[in-house]
Design an enzyme around this catalytic site. Structure first.
Site, PDB file in Angstrom:
ATOM      1  N   HIS A  74     -38.102  67.791  30.573  1.00 45.79           N
ATOM      2  CA  HIS A  74     -38.982  68.169  31.688  1.00 45.79           C
ATOM      3  C   HIS A  74     -39.978  67.035  31.977  1.00 45.79           C
ATOM      4  O   HIS A  74     -40.188  66.656  33.126  1.00 45.79           O
ATOM      5  CB  HIS A  74     -39.699  69.471  31.297  1.00 45.79           C
ATOM      6  CG  HIS A  74     -40.721  69.972  32.256  1.00 45.79           C
ATOM      7  ND1 HIS A  74     -40.595  71.179  32.915  1.00 45.79           N
ATOM      8  CD2 HIS A  74     -41.924  69.463  32.659  1.00 45.79           C
ATOM      9  CE1 HIS A  74     -41.655  71.361  33.689  1.00 45.79           C
ATOM     10  NE2 HIS A  74     -42.484  70.336  33.543  1.00 45.79           N
ATOM     11  N   GLU A  75     -40.574  66.482  30.916  1.00 40.63           N
ATOM     12  CA  GLU A  75     -41.592  65.426  31.108  1.00 40.63           C
ATOM     13  C   GLU A  75     -40.957  64.126  31.601  1.00 40.63           C
ATOM     14  O   GLU A  75     -41.537  63.417  32.430  1.00 40.63           O
ATOM     15  CB  GLU A  75     -42.368  65.181  29.810  1.00 40.63           C
ATOM     16  CG  GLU A  75     -43.103  66.398  29.251  1.00 40.63           C
ATOM     17  CD  GLU A  75     -43.979  67.111  30.257  1.00 40.63           C
ATOM     18  OE1 GLU A  75     -44.472  66.475  31.199  1.00 40.63           O
ATOM     19  OE2 GLU A  75     -44.149  68.343  30.112  1.00 40.63           O
ATOM     20  N   GLY A  90     -47.126  69.942  27.332  1.00 46.89           N
ATOM     21  CA  GLY A  90     -46.685  68.592  27.699  1.00 46.89           C
ATOM     22  C   GLY A  90     -47.444  68.119  28.923  1.00 46.89           C
ATOM     23  O   GLY A  90     -48.032  68.923  29.658  1.00 46.89           O
ATOM     24  N   CYS A 139     -44.882  74.682  34.607  1.00 46.24           N
ATOM     25  CA  CYS A 139     -45.336  73.311  34.872  1.00 46.24           C
ATOM     26  C   CYS A 139     -46.785  73.367  35.324  1.00 46.24           C
ATOM     27  O   CYS A 139     -47.137  74.174  36.200  1.00 46.24           O
ATOM     28  CB  CYS A 139     -44.466  72.683  35.964  1.00 46.24           C
ATOM     29  SG  CYS A 139     -44.922  70.978  36.332  1.00 46.24           S
ATOM     30  N   LEU A 140     -47.609  72.501  34.738  1.00 46.48           N
ATOM     31  CA  LEU A 140     -49.026  72.477  35.113  1.00 46.48           C
ATOM     32  C   LEU A 140     -49.206  72.031  36.562  1.00 46.48           C
ATOM     33  O   LEU A 140     -50.247  72.284  37.163  1.00 46.48           O
ATOM     34  CB  LEU A 140     -49.795  71.550  34.160  1.00 46.48           C
ATOM     35  CG  LEU A 140     -49.739  71.971  32.682  1.00 46.48           C
ATOM     36  CD1 LEU A 140     -50.413  70.926  31.806  1.00 46.48           C
ATOM     37  CD2 LEU A 140     -50.361  73.347  32.475  1.00 46.48           C
ATOM     38  N   GLN A 157     -48.389  63.232  36.498  1.00 53.18           N
ATOM     39  CA  GLN A 157     -49.132  64.442  36.890  1.00 53.18           C
ATOM     40  C   GLN A 157     -50.628  64.181  37.040  1.00 53.18           C
ATOM     41  O   GLN A 157     -51.332  64.974  37.662  1.00 53.18           O
ATOM     42  CB  GLN A 157     -48.911  65.560  35.861  1.00 53.18           C
ATOM     43  CG  GLN A 157     -47.469  66.068  35.834  1.00 53.18           C
ATOM     44  CD  GLN A 157     -47.266  67.084  34.739  1.00 53.18           C
ATOM     45  OE1 GLN A 157     -46.992  66.715  33.596  1.00 53.18           O
ATOM     46  NE2 GLN A 157     -47.407  68.354  35.059  1.00 53.18           N
ATOM     47  N   HIS A 161     -40.517  64.194  35.237  1.00 59.78           N
ATOM     48  CA  HIS A 161     -41.755  63.867  35.979  1.00 59.78           C
ATOM     49  C   HIS A 161     -41.862  62.358  36.210  1.00 59.78           C
ATOM     50  O   HIS A 161     -42.283  61.914  37.279  1.00 59.78           O
ATOM     51  CB  HIS A 161     -42.993  64.315  35.195  1.00 59.78           C
ATOM     52  CG  HIS A 161     -43.385  65.743  35.399  1.00 59.78           C
ATOM     53  ND1 HIS A 161     -43.678  66.281  36.629  1.00 59.78           N
ATOM     54  CD2 HIS A 161     -43.568  66.758  34.506  1.00 59.78           C
ATOM     55  CE1 HIS A 161     -44.018  67.566  36.493  1.00 59.78           C
ATOM     56  NE2 HIS A 161     -43.950  67.878  35.218  1.00 59.78           N
TER      57      HIS A 161
HETATM   58  O1  K1U Z   1     -45.154  69.252  32.379  1.00 58.89           O
HETATM   59  C1  K1U Z   1     -45.952  70.163  32.397  1.00 58.89           C
HETATM   60  O2  K1U Z   1     -46.453  70.501  33.431  1.00 58.89           O
HETATM   61  C2  K1U Z   1     -46.285  70.916  31.131  1.00 58.89           C
HETATM   62  C3  K1U Z   1     -45.427  72.135  30.905  1.00 58.89           C
HETATM   63  C4  K1U Z   1     -44.351  71.765  29.903  1.00 58.89           C
HETATM   64  C5  K1U Z   1     -43.178  72.690  29.736  1.00 58.89           C
HETATM   65  C6  K1U Z   1     -43.328  74.028  29.491  1.00 58.89           C
HETATM   66  C7  K1U Z   1     -42.228  74.859  29.308  1.00 58.89           C
HETATM   67  C8  K1U Z   1     -40.965  74.325  29.353  1.00 58.89           C
HETATM   68  C9  K1U Z   1     -40.812  72.992  29.625  1.00 58.89           C
HETATM   69  C10 K1U Z   1     -41.915  72.163  29.799  1.00 58.89           C
HETATM   70  C11 K1U Z   1     -46.330  73.235  30.367  1.00 58.89           C
HETATM   71  O3  K1U Z   1     -46.950  73.076  29.377  1.00 58.89           O
HETATM   72  S1  K1U Z   1     -46.408  74.719  31.258  1.00 58.89           S
HETATM   73  C12 K1U Z   1     -47.523  75.730  30.254  1.00 58.89           C
HETATM   74  C13 K1U Z   1     -46.902  76.226  29.012  1.00 58.89           C
HETATM   75  O4  K1U Z   1     -45.705  76.201  28.853  1.00 58.89           O
HETATM   76  C14 K1U Z   1     -47.758  76.777  27.928  1.00 58.89           C
HETATM   77  C15 K1U Z   1     -49.112  76.929  28.090  1.00 58.89           C
HETATM   78  C16 K1U Z   1     -49.889  77.434  27.059  1.00 58.89           C
HETATM   79  C17 K1U Z   1     -49.313  77.783  25.873  1.00 58.89           C
HETATM   80  C18 K1U Z   1     -47.966  77.649  25.694  1.00 58.89           C
HETATM   81  C19 K1U Z   1     -47.185  77.131  26.718  1.00 58.89           C
HETATM   82 ZN    ZN Z   2     -44.264  69.758  34.519  1.00 55.49          ZN
END
Ligand code: K1U
Ligand code: ZN
Length: 175
Positions: free
Chosen positions: A133-134, A46, A91-92, A51, A137
């Protein structure tokens, strides 16, 4: 294709409340395409416009392993929620941190599509968690805000230390 810079906690710009999109046009669709490229490149499931320092109410999501189920939300609203579930979140914008958060496990969303049509749909499980979560943000909220102050301060110190020893991509490529 463009990979956009992702802001990292504790950057204060992550606390900005995003404004509604007024017109869905080709410029907006280009931004959405760049957001998908950035999310897949990261990689993540996401990304909210906040972000990448664009303060408009836009989210991209793809929870599929094959990266073949893109979902774009414009001016999204959660119009119903039910149940509770606890899931590990990342979260990225808070790299390397994974913590459990409790959220609704069934939600109903109303949103504009990338064509500008209004739709409603239901989501559950990981998709419901990712949407919540998004949308946080877009209101300047991070998943670590659900943790204790002590845990959040520890995360802040860890990321500040890392950013001192590792210059940002923008600074590293400047000049
Ligand atoms: O919002 C963001 O920063 C993105 C975030 C979204 C998220 C992940 C987990 C639970 C709720 C919301 C991410 O993508 S973190 C990275 C991640 O979860 C992932 C990365 C590579 C493969 C699979 C998952
Ligand atoms: Zn996030």
């Amino acid at each position: 294709m463009a990979i956009l810079d992702i802001l990292h906690f504790p950057d204060p710009r992550l606390r900005t409340k995003a404004q509604p999109v007024e017109k869905v046009d080709d410029d907006l669709r280009k931004l959405i395409d760049d957001m998908f490229d950035t999310m897949y490149d990261a990689p993540g499931i996401g990304l909210a416009a906040t972000q990448v320092n664009v303060h408009k109410r836009i989210v991209v999501i793809d929870i599929s392993e094959e990266h073949d189920d893109p979902l774009c939300l414009i001016n999204p609203e959660i119009i119903a929620r039910d149940g509770e579930e606890e899931m590990d979140e990342g979260c990225l914008s808070v790299p390397g941190v994974y913590e459990k958060v409790v959220r609704a496990d069934h939600i109903r969303i109303r949103t504009l599509t990338r064509e500008g049509d209004t739709i409603e749909f239901d989501a559950e499980g990981l998709l419901a968690v990712c949407i919540q979560h998004e949308l946080d943000h877009l209101d300047g909220k991070l998943f670590i805000d659900y943790l204790s102050n002590l845990k959040r301060q520890r995360i802040r110190k860890k990321l500040e230390k890392e950013s001192r020893s590792k210059p940002s991509q923008a600074a590293a490529t400047a000049g």
